[in-house]
Design a protein around this motif. Structure first.
Motif, PDB file in Angstrom:
ATOM      1  N   ASP A 189       0.822  -1.225   0.007  1.00 20.19           N
ATOM      2  CA  ASP A 189      -0.180  -0.002   0.178  1.00 20.19           C
ATOM      3  C   ASP A 189       0.904   1.337   0.065  1.00 20.19           C
ATOM      4  O   ASP A 189       2.148   1.215   0.720  1.00 20.19           O
ATOM      5  CB  ASP A 189      -0.810   0.034   1.343  1.00 20.19           C
ATOM      6  CG  ASP A 189      -1.792  -1.102   1.312  1.00 20.19           C
ATOM      7  OD1 ASP A 189      -2.808  -1.154   2.473  1.00 20.19           O
ATOM      8  OD2 ASP A 189      -1.805  -1.899   0.467  1.00 20.19           O
ATOM      9  N   ILE A 190       0.618   2.381  -0.542  1.00 22.24           N
ATOM     10  CA  ILE A 190       1.137   3.671  -0.682  1.00 22.24           C
ATOM     11  C   ILE A 190       0.900   4.348   0.575  1.00 22.24           C
ATOM     12  O   ILE A 190      -0.463   4.487   0.798  1.00 22.24           O
ATOM     13  CB  ILE A 190       0.618   4.402  -1.914  1.00 22.24           C
ATOM     14  CG1 ILE A 190       1.112   3.491  -3.182  1.00 22.24           C
ATOM     15  CG2 ILE A 190       1.444   5.761  -2.001  1.00 22.24           C
ATOM     16  CD1 ILE A 190       0.671   4.347  -4.463  1.00 22.24           C
ATOM     17  N   GLN A 191       1.771   4.927   1.347  1.00 23.29           N
ATOM     18  CA  GLN A 191       1.408   5.520   2.614  1.00 23.29           C
ATOM     19  C   GLN A 191       1.657   7.008   2.206  1.00 23.29           C
ATOM     20  O   GLN A 191       2.706   7.259   1.506  1.00 23.29           O
ATOM     21  CB  GLN A 191       2.709   5.110   3.583  1.00 23.29           C
ATOM     22  CG  GLN A 191       2.658   3.677   3.816  1.00 23.29           C
ATOM     23  CD  GLN A 191       1.455   3.117   4.259  1.00 23.29           C
ATOM     24  OE1 GLN A 191       0.538   3.659   5.140  1.00 23.29           O
ATOM     25  NE2 GLN A 191       1.132   1.970   3.905  1.00 23.29           N
ATOM     26  N   MET A 192       0.984   7.798   2.582  1.00 26.90           N
ATOM     27  CA  MET A 192       1.036   9.290   2.539  1.00 26.90           C
ATOM     28  C   MET A 192       1.333   9.866   3.975  1.00 26.90           C
ATOM     29  O   MET A 192       0.859   9.714   4.902  1.00 26.90           O
ATOM     30  CB  MET A 192      -0.362   9.550   2.147  1.00 26.90           C
ATOM     31  CG  MET A 192      -0.889   9.212   0.568  1.00 26.90           C
ATOM     32  SD  MET A 192       0.167   9.191  -0.688  1.00 26.90           S
ATOM     33  CE  MET A 192       0.269  10.989  -1.011  1.00 26.90           C
ATOM     34  N   THR A 193       2.315  10.810   3.982  1.00 21.89           N
ATOM     35  CA  THR A 193       2.415  11.871   5.104  1.00 21.89           C
ATOM     36  C   THR A 193       2.307  13.407   4.583  1.00 21.89           C
ATOM     37  O   THR A 193       2.443  13.508   3.339  1.00 21.89           O
ATOM     38  CB  THR A 193       4.029  11.445   5.489  1.00 21.89           C
ATOM     39  OG1 THR A 193       4.824  11.719   4.237  1.00 21.89           O
ATOM     40  CG2 THR A 193       4.197  10.040   5.878  1.00 21.89           C
ATOM     41  N   TYR A 252      -4.974   1.129  -5.702  1.00 19.69           N
ATOM     42  CA  TYR A 252      -5.655   0.851  -4.719  1.00 19.69           C
ATOM     43  C   TYR A 252      -4.842  -0.010  -3.650  1.00 19.69           C
ATOM     44  O   TYR A 252      -3.907  -0.751  -4.130  1.00 19.69           O
ATOM     45  CB  TYR A 252      -6.734  -0.250  -5.277  1.00 19.69           C
ATOM     46  CG  TYR A 252      -7.710   0.407  -5.912  1.00 19.69           C
ATOM     47  CD1 TYR A 252      -8.067   0.144  -7.453  1.00 19.69           C
ATOM     48  CD2 TYR A 252      -8.701   1.641  -5.541  1.00 19.69           C
ATOM     49  CE1 TYR A 252      -8.826   0.692  -8.070  1.00 19.69           C
ATOM     50  CE2 TYR A 252      -9.491   2.155  -6.441  1.00 19.69           C
ATOM     51  CZ  TYR A 252      -9.444   1.765  -7.611  1.00 19.69           C
ATOM     52  OH  TYR A 252     -10.543   2.506  -8.503  1.00 19.69           O
ATOM     53  N   PRO A 253      -5.315   0.157  -2.253  1.00 14.55           N
ATOM     54  CA  PRO A 253      -6.180   0.960  -1.579  1.00 14.55           C
ATOM     55  C   PRO A 253      -5.707   2.519  -1.933  1.00 14.55           C
ATOM     56  O   PRO A 253      -4.784   3.045  -1.465  1.00 14.55           O
ATOM     57  CB  PRO A 253      -6.321   0.706  -0.319  1.00 14.55           C
ATOM     58  CG  PRO A 253      -4.902   0.092   0.034  1.00 14.55           C
ATOM     59  CD  PRO A 253      -4.436  -0.543  -1.379  1.00 14.55           C
ATOM     60  N   PHE A 254      -6.690   3.347  -2.135  1.00 12.46           N
ATOM     61  CA  PHE A 254      -6.540   4.859  -2.099  1.00 12.46           C
ATOM     62  C   PHE A 254      -6.178   5.106  -0.806  1.00 12.46           C
ATOM     63  O   PHE A 254      -6.918   4.541   0.024  1.00 12.46           O
ATOM     64  CB  PHE A 254      -7.704   5.551  -2.516  1.00 12.46           C
ATOM     65  CG  PHE A 254      -7.953   5.475  -4.212  1.00 12.46           C
ATOM     66  CD1 PHE A 254      -7.274   4.792  -4.863  1.00 12.46           C
ATOM     67  CD2 PHE A 254      -9.133   6.109  -4.604  1.00 12.46           C
ATOM     68  CE1 PHE A 254      -7.430   4.675  -6.300  1.00 12.46           C
ATOM     69  CE2 PHE A 254      -9.412   5.940  -5.948  1.00 12.46           C
ATOM     70  CZ  PHE A 254      -8.681   5.250  -6.868  1.00 12.46           C
TER      71      PHE A 254
END
Lengths: 107, 121
Positions: free
Chosen positions: A1-5, A94-96
């Motif tokens: 999954d892509i992590q956003m900070t 996905y997942p967004f």
């Protein structure tokens, strides 16, 4: 999954200030990013799409930039109605995932 | 104008089920993918699920996979979320959101006002 900070997690600013919020993705997402503003008790409202395109009807003091893994939302001159929480959202895969948010309040 | 109106929220006991609906108007529902996004009290939004315009493709967050099912009825301009085996951590406001469409690449551009789901004994 892509992590956003996101950074900062919160900031205090005055009317008329220039405000910059940064969002970073854990891997490249091209320009598949939106910025949202949320006020208490309301649904998120999209301000910017495709990383840098202004949503129709949104004031031009809002702008977005970036590509790949680093993105910024800038408010050129903060107005009273801009005090809110801001989130980035990646829709590259996905997942967004949303960033954790930046709360902008009055200094 | 584009409108999305969620309904079906309420208080439900852990382990029970609930079905949410999202009725849309003001655009051609049948050519847009649709999403569910939730927001727990005091927390940021969490993407939950997406369904393609024709209902043939679906994706879910790991946190709800196997328990929640997204579906749509294009003849009724309505999106659904069937939630089974509910847990306390599913307590949130649930929003439906639009996009992209077949002819545009605009993701989650319009949102409903949300419906509150509270899971508690």
């Amino acid at each position: 999954d892509i992590q956003m900070t996101q950074s900062p997690s919160s900031l205090s600013a005055s009317v008329g200030d220039r405000v910059t919020i940064t969002c970073r993705a854990s891997q490249g997402i091209r320009n598949d990013l939106g910025w949202y503003q949320q006020k208490p008790g309301k649904a998120p409202k999209r301000l910017i799409h495709a990383a840098s395109s202004l949503q129709s009807g949104v004031p031009s003091r809002f702008s977005g930039s970036g590509s790949g893994t680093e993105f910024t939302l800038t408010i050129s001159s903060l107005q009273p109605e801009d005090f809110a929480t801001y989130y980035c959202l990646q829709h590259n895969s996905y997942p967004f995932t949303f960033g954790p948010g930046t709360k902008v309040d009055i200094k | 104008q584009v409108q999305l109106v969620e309904s079906g929220g309420g208080v439900v006991q852990p382990g029970r089920s609930l079905r949410l609906s999202c009725a849309v108007s003001g655009f051609s529902f049948s050519i847009y993918a649709m999403h569910w996004v939730r927001q727990a009290p005091g927390k940021g939004p969490e993407w939950v699920a997406v369904i393609s315009y024709d209902g043939n493709n679906k994706h879910y967050a790991d946190s709800v996979k196997g328990r929640f099912t997204i579906s749509r009825d294009n003849s009724k301009n309505t999106l659904y979320l069937q939630m089974n085996s509910l847990r306390a951590e599913d307590t949130a406001i649930y929003y439906c959101a639009r996009g992209p469409g077949i002819y545009d690449s605009s993701y989650l551009d319009y949102w409903g006002q949300g419906t509150l789901v509270t899971v508690s004994s």
